[in-house]
Enzyme design. Sequence first.
Site, PDB file in Angstrom:
ATOM      1  N   ASP A 184     -24.696 -39.103  86.898  1.00  0.00           N
ATOM      2  CA  ASP A 184     -25.277 -38.289  85.815  1.00  0.00           C
ATOM      3  C   ASP A 184     -26.054 -39.156  84.836  1.00  0.00           C
ATOM      4  OD1 ASP A 184     -23.962 -35.813  83.435  1.00  0.00           O
ATOM      5  OD2 ASP A 184     -25.960 -36.161  84.272  1.00  0.00           O
TER       6      ASP A 184
ATOM      7  N   ARG B 132     -29.406 -38.386  77.810  1.00  0.00           N
ATOM      8  CA  ARG B 132     -28.307 -37.820  76.993  1.00  0.00           C
ATOM      9  C   ARG B 132     -27.017 -38.603  77.164  1.00  0.00           C
ATOM     10  NH1 ARG B 132     -29.367 -34.349  81.047  1.00  0.00           N
ATOM     11  NH2 ARG B 132     -27.880 -34.397  82.776  1.00  0.00           N
TER      12      ARG B 132
ATOM     13  N   ASP C  23     -20.577 -42.049  78.939  1.00  0.00           N
ATOM     14  CA  ASP C  23     -20.187 -40.763  79.528  1.00  0.00           C
ATOM     15  C   ASP C  23     -19.752 -40.886  80.986  1.00  0.00           C
ATOM     16  OD1 ASP C  23     -21.289 -37.346  79.230  1.00  0.00           O
ATOM     17  OD2 ASP C  23     -19.647 -38.260  80.325  1.00  0.00           O
TER      18      ASP C  23
HETATM   19  N1  LIG Z   1     -23.479 -36.936  68.537  1.00  0.00           N
HETATM   20  C1  LIG Z   1     -22.748 -37.971  68.939  1.00  0.00           C
HETATM   21  O1  LIG Z   1     -21.909 -37.910  69.830  1.00  0.00           O
HETATM   22  C2  LIG Z   1     -22.991 -39.288  68.252  1.00  0.00           C
HETATM   23  C3  LIG Z   1     -23.797 -39.349  67.142  1.00  0.00           C
HETATM   24  C4  LIG Z   1     -24.001 -40.567  66.537  1.00  0.00           C
HETATM   25  C5  LIG Z   1     -23.401 -41.714  67.056  1.00  0.00           C
HETATM   26  C6  LIG Z   1     -22.599 -41.631  68.181  1.00  0.00           C
HETATM   27  N2  LIG Z   1     -22.041 -42.827  68.665  1.00  0.00           N
HETATM   28  C7  LIG Z   1     -21.140 -43.048  69.675  1.00  0.00           C
HETATM   29  N3  LIG Z   1     -20.776 -44.329  69.865  1.00  0.00           N
HETATM   30  C8  LIG Z   1     -19.923 -44.616  70.859  1.00  0.00           C
HETATM   31  C9  LIG Z   1     -19.388 -43.623  71.662  1.00  0.00           C
HETATM   32  C10 LIG Z   1     -19.802 -42.309  71.423  1.00  0.00           C
HETATM   33  N4  LIG Z   1     -19.344 -41.240  72.182  1.00  0.00           N
HETATM   34  C11 LIG Z   1     -18.350 -41.334  73.147  1.00  0.00           C
HETATM   35  C12 LIG Z   1     -18.575 -41.038  74.494  1.00  0.00           C
HETATM   36 CL1  LIG Z   1     -20.194 -40.564  74.974  1.00  0.00          CL
HETATM   37  C13 LIG Z   1     -17.548 -41.097  75.431  1.00  0.00           C
HETATM   38  C14 LIG Z   1     -16.262 -41.500  75.061  1.00  0.00           C
HETATM   39  C15 LIG Z   1     -16.056 -41.823  73.744  1.00  0.00           C
HETATM   40  C16 LIG Z   1     -17.077 -41.753  72.795  1.00  0.00           C
HETATM   41  O2  LIG Z   1     -16.666 -42.102  71.554  1.00  0.00           O
HETATM   42  C17 LIG Z   1     -15.280 -42.487  71.747  1.00  0.00           C
HETATM   43  O3  LIG Z   1     -14.920 -42.234  73.107  1.00  0.00           O
HETATM   44  N5  LIG Z   1     -20.675 -42.023  70.413  1.00  0.00           N
HETATM   45  C18 LIG Z   1     -22.388 -40.424  68.791  1.00  0.00           C
END
Ligand SMILES: NC(=O)c1cccc(Nc2nccc(Nc3c(Cl)ccc4c3OCO4)n2)c1
Length: 301
Positions: free
Chosen positions: A144, A148, A162
Amino acid sequence: DPNEAIREFAKEIDVSFITIEEVIGGGEFGDVCKGKFRIPAMNIEKDVAIKTLKPDGGDKARSDMLAEASIMGQFDDPNIVSLEGVVTRSNPIMIVTEYMRNGSLDKFLQQNDGMFTILQLIGMMRGVASGMVYLSHISFVHRDLAARNILVNENLVCKVSDFGLSRELEMDRSDYTTKGGKIPVRWTAPEAISYRKFTSASDVWSFGVVMWEILTYGERPYWNWSNQDVIKAVEEGFRLPPTMNYCPKILYQLMLDCWRVERSERPKFIEIVNRLDNLSRNPYLMEDGIALSAIDIDPDH
Ligand SMILES: NC(=O)c1cccc(Nc2nccc(Nc3c(Cl)ccc4c3OCO4)n2)c1
């Protein structure tokens, strides 16, 4: 067993070391928050992203989340979002990762349309390709790869993220068909759509679409075409057109190489990194561009 895998590949964090500051994203099963992770032994506090599972998330959502964390915990590469650890001994359970300040690449580009130089855009592509060199080297097929699912930090470094088995519903559901499971049609190689042949070569096809997304600052691949029209057009040889009003021919050729029908003829990720590095070192190679109208390159020659 996700519980066993989580113990092997993810450090258990005491929730008292976590401070949630704000919600930055959300899906059906929980939120993504920005917060702090205090490491007493080193007397430091670091910015982290925290994915929480709603307490009523259910067992499948819990095991999917633990599976995602144990997958992330096995990776160690500067262009893969790194796992700090998990909170599983209190509710809500959490995945804690490094914090990527600029969020997902598609939204970041849409919010900064036209703001970057071609060399900065190539640097973003190179980061994604480098993360994919690591994943393909350990024979992990992402399935994937899309803008995004790429995250951007404060230094414009792009990292693959992801690794969720269940696709977060915050994404546009129409990106995924229901036929034979959730396939992101616009980003998926024909052989993976036709007979689910997902390989690193099909990830290379997806990478070509990510290149197009980067050069268009987050335009939707194939615009508002239906998934079925995309599948038919690609089968008939149509390929996404050169981007901007003047796309460096050498970059468009790299995209077309990623979209070759015969997957063995697509470049490997290490070749993609080398070709992007060559462009960064020799920008004059990009002076020969294609005007949007003149699409005169056959994708298979
Ligand atoms: N709209 C948003 O999600 C966003 C906006 C601004 C900064 C970040 N930043 C951001 N930074 C790191 C990881 C993630 N999202 C994410 C993922 Cl993809 C998978 C697993 C996991 C995550 O965070 C903790 O565990 N996000 C995310």
